[in-house]
Motif scaffolding. Structure first.
Motif, mmCIF file in Angstrom:
data_model
loop_
_atom_site.group_PDB
_atom_site.id
_atom_site.type_symbol
_atom_site.label_atom_id
_atom_site.label_comp_id
_atom_site.label_asym_id
_atom_site.label_seq_id
_atom_site.Cartn_x
_atom_site.Cartn_y
_atom_site.Cartn_z
ATOM 1 N N THR A 191 0.842 -1.191 0.000
ATOM 2 C CA THR A 191 0.000 0.000 0.000
ATOM 3 C C THR A 191 0.876 1.238 0.000
ATOM 4 O O THR A 191 2.026 1.220 0.421
ATOM 5 C CB THR A 191 -0.916 0.031 1.234
ATOM 6 O OG1 THR A 191 -0.102 -0.055 2.411
ATOM 7 C CG2 THR A 191 -1.883 -1.134 1.211
ATOM 8 N N ASP A 192 0.306 2.324 -0.459
ATOM 9 C CA ASP A 192 1.038 3.583 -0.479
ATOM 10 C C ASP A 192 1.312 4.041 0.942
ATOM 11 O O ASP A 192 0.460 3.910 1.826
ATOM 12 C CB ASP A 192 0.232 4.625 -1.238
ATOM 13 C CG ASP A 192 0.989 5.932 -1.386
ATOM 14 O OD1 ASP A 192 1.996 5.938 -2.112
ATOM 15 O OD2 ASP A 192 0.580 6.925 -0.753
ATOM 16 N N PHE A 193 2.502 4.592 1.160
ATOM 17 C CA PHE A 193 2.919 5.003 2.500
ATOM 18 C C PHE A 193 1.967 6.014 3.127
ATOM 19 O O PHE A 193 1.787 6.041 4.344
ATOM 20 C CB PHE A 193 4.319 5.641 2.478
ATOM 21 C CG PHE A 193 5.447 4.693 2.176
ATOM 22 C CD1 PHE A 193 5.228 3.348 1.948
ATOM 23 C CD2 PHE A 193 6.751 5.167 2.121
ATOM 24 C CE1 PHE A 193 6.263 2.483 1.665
ATOM 25 C CE2 PHE A 193 7.811 4.316 1.844
ATOM 26 C CZ PHE A 193 7.572 2.970 1.608
ATOM 27 N N ILE B 165 2.419 5.378 -10.332
ATOM 28 C CA ILE B 165 3.192 4.395 -9.574
ATOM 29 C C ILE B 165 4.474 4.070 -10.326
ATOM 30 O O ILE B 165 4.452 3.763 -11.518
ATOM 31 C CB ILE B 165 2.372 3.116 -9.333
ATOM 32 C CG1 ILE B 165 1.146 3.442 -8.468
ATOM 33 C CG2 ILE B 165 3.220 2.038 -8.675
ATOM 34 C CD1 ILE B 165 0.194 2.292 -8.287
ATOM 35 N N ASP B 166 5.583 4.141 -9.629
ATOM 36 C CA ASP B 166 6.874 3.809 -10.221
ATOM 37 C C ASP B 166 7.795 3.299 -9.116
ATOM 38 O O ASP B 166 7.437 3.290 -7.935
ATOM 39 C CB ASP B 166 7.479 5.020 -10.922
ATOM 40 C CG ASP B 166 8.430 4.611 -12.056
ATOM 41 O OD1 ASP B 166 8.796 3.419 -12.130
ATOM 42 O OD2 ASP B 166 8.791 5.489 -12.847
ATOM 43 N N GLU C 95 7.163 13.676 -1.567
ATOM 44 C CA GLU C 95 7.229 14.037 -0.148
ATOM 45 C C GLU C 95 8.462 13.437 0.524
ATOM 46 O O GLU C 95 9.031 14.031 1.445
ATOM 47 C CB GLU C 95 5.962 13.588 0.577
ATOM 48 C CG GLU C 95 4.738 14.411 0.211
ATOM 49 C CD GLU C 95 3.676 14.400 1.294
ATOM 50 O OE1 GLU C 95 4.050 14.428 2.486
ATOM 51 O OE2 GLU C 95 2.486 14.363 0.940
ATOM 52 N N ILE C 96 8.875 12.250 0.068
ATOM 53 C CA ILE C 96 10.055 11.612 0.652
ATOM 54 C C ILE C 96 11.297 12.448 0.367
ATOM 55 O O ILE C 96 12.125 12.692 1.238
ATOM 56 C CB ILE C 96 10.205 10.183 0.097
ATOM 57 C CG1 ILE C 96 9.147 9.266 0.710
ATOM 58 C CG2 ILE C 96 11.606 9.634 0.362
ATOM 59 C CD1 ILE C 96 9.127 7.872 0.137
ATOM 60 N N LEU D 233 6.086 3.035 -5.483
ATOM 61 C CA LEU D 233 5.423 4.108 -4.744
ATOM 62 C C LEU D 233 4.685 5.028 -5.710
ATOM 63 O O LEU D 233 5.060 5.141 -6.876
ATOM 64 C CB LEU D 233 6.449 4.935 -3.957
ATOM 65 C CG LEU D 233 7.163 4.276 -2.775
ATOM 66 C CD1 LEU D 233 8.264 5.192 -2.263
ATOM 67 C CD2 LEU D 233 6.171 3.956 -1.669
ATOM 68 N N CYS D 234 3.671 5.700 -5.180
ATOM 69 C CA CYS D 234 2.991 6.724 -5.973
ATOM 70 C C CYS D 234 3.916 7.933 -6.144
ATOM 71 O O CYS D 234 4.741 8.230 -5.276
ATOM 72 C CB CYS D 234 1.700 7.160 -5.284
ATOM 73 S SG CYS D 234 0.431 5.877 -5.217
#
Length: 597
Positions: free
Chosen positions: A458-460, A477-478, A514-515, A507-508
């Motif tokens: 799932t996305d973080f 998503i990549d 944001e990361i 991840l999206c």
């Protein structure tokens, strides 16, 4: 096979009357004006232009549809004596410019379609300091004039025979027409009859006639002729060998010519089939040749024949066999696509092996035809075989033999509870391979990303599962680094570790933004602070779906993270391939990771 030098006049006559024709698999004539002029320059200089290759026509085992060369207009087309395998562009150019009286339909250097007539400049052709190609002149068919200044200024006017005489331009399309050629010479002489330099002009033309016209009429082209008993697969191989610089021939092109004798257009059928059934992102990678290869595998298995799909087997596919298999195989490819998506592979770029779709589709077709495809135990065996092919990296080379083995072995395994397929037995994944999977170019790399998503990743941030719905919603998503690249390089961490598949996950796009490039401890806190509805426990649960322990990220403990995730990835592979991975505690592994994995 025989080789002869044949007069160009005889070749053109045979092209005109249909004794020499093209097999239907040959593509259309594509040479532009510059190519044509260069060819005419070579012939008028008596330079070699290469050999042509023909096939004697009449073998009942090689029944190709045939057609006249472009520009030839034989209304009562008869079976040819010979088919052109190599030399279409040259022979068509010669025929259309030097034999046919109609305008030459070609293209300019910008690709625009144009119609031209070709001439040779008598004075320039006799000038040893002049490049011969500059003596070959092409003029628009509708005006026979070359203009400048947007058509306002006429640079060269050949709109009448008198203008041709005045500019000393010999029309090349009468060079093999002896009566027309002789009449033009007579009219040329009469035009200059009262000219003060008549004697010099006629002497000039006599020299032109002797050195250019006569030599062109005597020009010979080497022709290699394959005899009537040459097998189809040899024809295909020969064409591939001689046509390396042009449009490559496939078995599909040859089969198209064969099926045309049944008044069936295989190419048109495939285009319609592709538009209706193979336009999705996964199936769009399937080519016409892939489809008929799968069709050959399917028919040989269904008929109880020795299963094979080598070139000769595909070329021997019968029209009735294609009709029997094509529709059910199309459905088999759709079932294969559903299977692939169940394994969390949604884009063609993420397919570990496009080639593995061929046996997969055949197996799915056979199982569906026998109502065995929905039985869970059968699908589990199919999954095990598929992932053994991926993580064993067994579909990277010549695959015809593996296609055959897999179709026969998997069906025997499922239907008769036979031995495990060779692909399952051959599969072996080396733990250190994790460290060399650095880009999505390798099948195993793509396989790992699919396994992560199979783990209900799932996305973080959003907690949305990265499945087909998210892909179609355009979530971007990549694959991204977990310990960001910028952070890793700043900390001088081992690139073989941080840039490997161990440190990557899907991840999206918005989450990856944001990361950023900060330490995991910082970006996790940033995420929690920015999204008040996201609890620390939720975030920990989301990370766990990617086989990431939150504590390692909070502590920026790269080494612990790498070891634990390597173990999780290897466990996931073992679960999919149904066997233990050896060497997880080898000295090499311990030296690299600091412990066994």
């Amino acid at each position: 096979m025989k080789t002869n030098d044949i007069l160009i006049t005889n070749l053109m006559s045979d092209v005109d009357n249909g004794k020499i024709q093209l097999p239907d698999f040959q593509r259309g004539w594509v040479w532009d004006d510059n190519h044509i002029r260069a060819l005419l320059a070579s012939i008028t200089c008596n330079f070699p232009v290469g050999a042509a290759m023909f096939l004697e026509y009449g073998n009942p085992n090689i029944i190709f549809k045939y057609r006249m060369i472009e520009g030839a207009e034989n209304k009562n087309i008869q079976p040819p004596a010979e088919l052109i395998l190599d030399g279409q562009q040259r022979l068509t150019s010669i025929y259309s410019t030097m034999y046919c009286k109609n305008p030459v339909k070609t293209k300019n250097d910008k690709g625009k379609e144009i119609e031209l007539f070709y001439y040779i400049d008598i004075e320039k052709a006799l000038d040893p300091s002049c490049d011969r190609i500059d003596a070959i002149i092409s003029v628009p068919a509708h005006t026979k004039q070359i203009t400048s200044n947007f058509g306002k200024t006429i640079v060269l006017d050949l709109s009448s025979p008198q203008k041709e005489f005045e500019n000393k331009m010999f029309p090349l399309n009468i060079i093999f027409d002896i009566p027309a050629q002789m009449q033009w010479q007579t009219d040329y002489r009469n035009y200059y009859q009262n000219h003060p330099n008549f004697t010099d002009i006629i002497a000039e033309f006599t020299k032109f006639y002797t050195e250019i016209i006569v030599e062109v009429v005597k020009y010979q082209i080497p022709v290699i002729t394959l005899d009537i008993n040459t097998p189809k697969e040899a024809v295909c191989q020969v064409f591939e060998n001689v046509n390396t610089g042009g449009v490559s021939l496939t078995v599909f092109e040859l089969l198209t010519a064969v099926f045309a004798m049944n008044n069936f257009d295989l190419r048109e059928d495939w285009e319609k089939r592709r538009a209706a059934n193979f336009s999705t992102d996964i199936l769009k990678v399937i080519t016409a040749t892939d489809f008929i290869t799968a069709c050959t595998l399917l028919k040989s298995y269904m008929l109880g024949q020795t299963v094979s799909c080598k070139k000769k087997d595909v070329l021997n596919l019968k029209f009735a066999e294609y009709q029997k298999c094509a529709d059910i195989l199309t459905e088999g490819f759709k079932i294969a696509e559903d299977f692939i998506e169940d394994e969390k592979i949604f884009y063609s770029r993420d397919l570990p092996y496009t080639s593995q779709l061929i046996p997969l589709a055949v197996i799915c077709t056979l199982l569906a035809e026998n109502n065995l495809i929905t039985i869970n135990a059968n699908r589990e065996k199919l999954r095990q075989w598929y992932w053994c092919g991926v993580f064993g990296e067994l579909y990277g080379g010549a695959n015809e033999t593996r296609y055959v083995n897999d179709v026969v072995d998997v069906m025997n395994w499922i239907v008769n509870a036979g031995n495990k397929p060779k692909t399952v037995e051959d599969c072996a994944f080396i733990p250190m391979r994790l460290t060399t999977l650095q880009t999505r170019n390798s099948a195993a790399y793509k396989g790992f990303m699919a396994l992560i998503m199979k783990n209900q990743a799932t996305d973080f941030i959003s907690g949305q599962r990265m499945d087909l719905v998210q892909f179609y919603k355009g979530s971007g998503i990549d694959i991204h680094h977990i310990f960001p690249q910028k952070y890793c390089t700043t900390q001088n961490l081992d690139k073989q570790k941080w840039n490997s598949v161990i440190n990557k996950t899907p991840l999206c796009y918005s989450t990856n933004r944001e990361i950023g490039g900060t330490a995991p401890s910082k970006y996790l806190e940033k995420i929690l602070n920015s999204h008040k509805n996201l609890s620390r426990q939720d975030l920990q649960n989301y990370l766990a779906t990617h086989w990431i322990e939150m504590a390692d990220c909070q502590n920026d403990d790269f080494d612990n993270f790498i070891v634990k995730r390597a173990k999780s990835l290897l466990d996931a592979v073992e679960n999919e391939i149904g066997k233990k991975i050896s060497g997880r505690d080898s000295d090499e592994v311990k030296n690299f990771f600091g412990q066994s994995v």
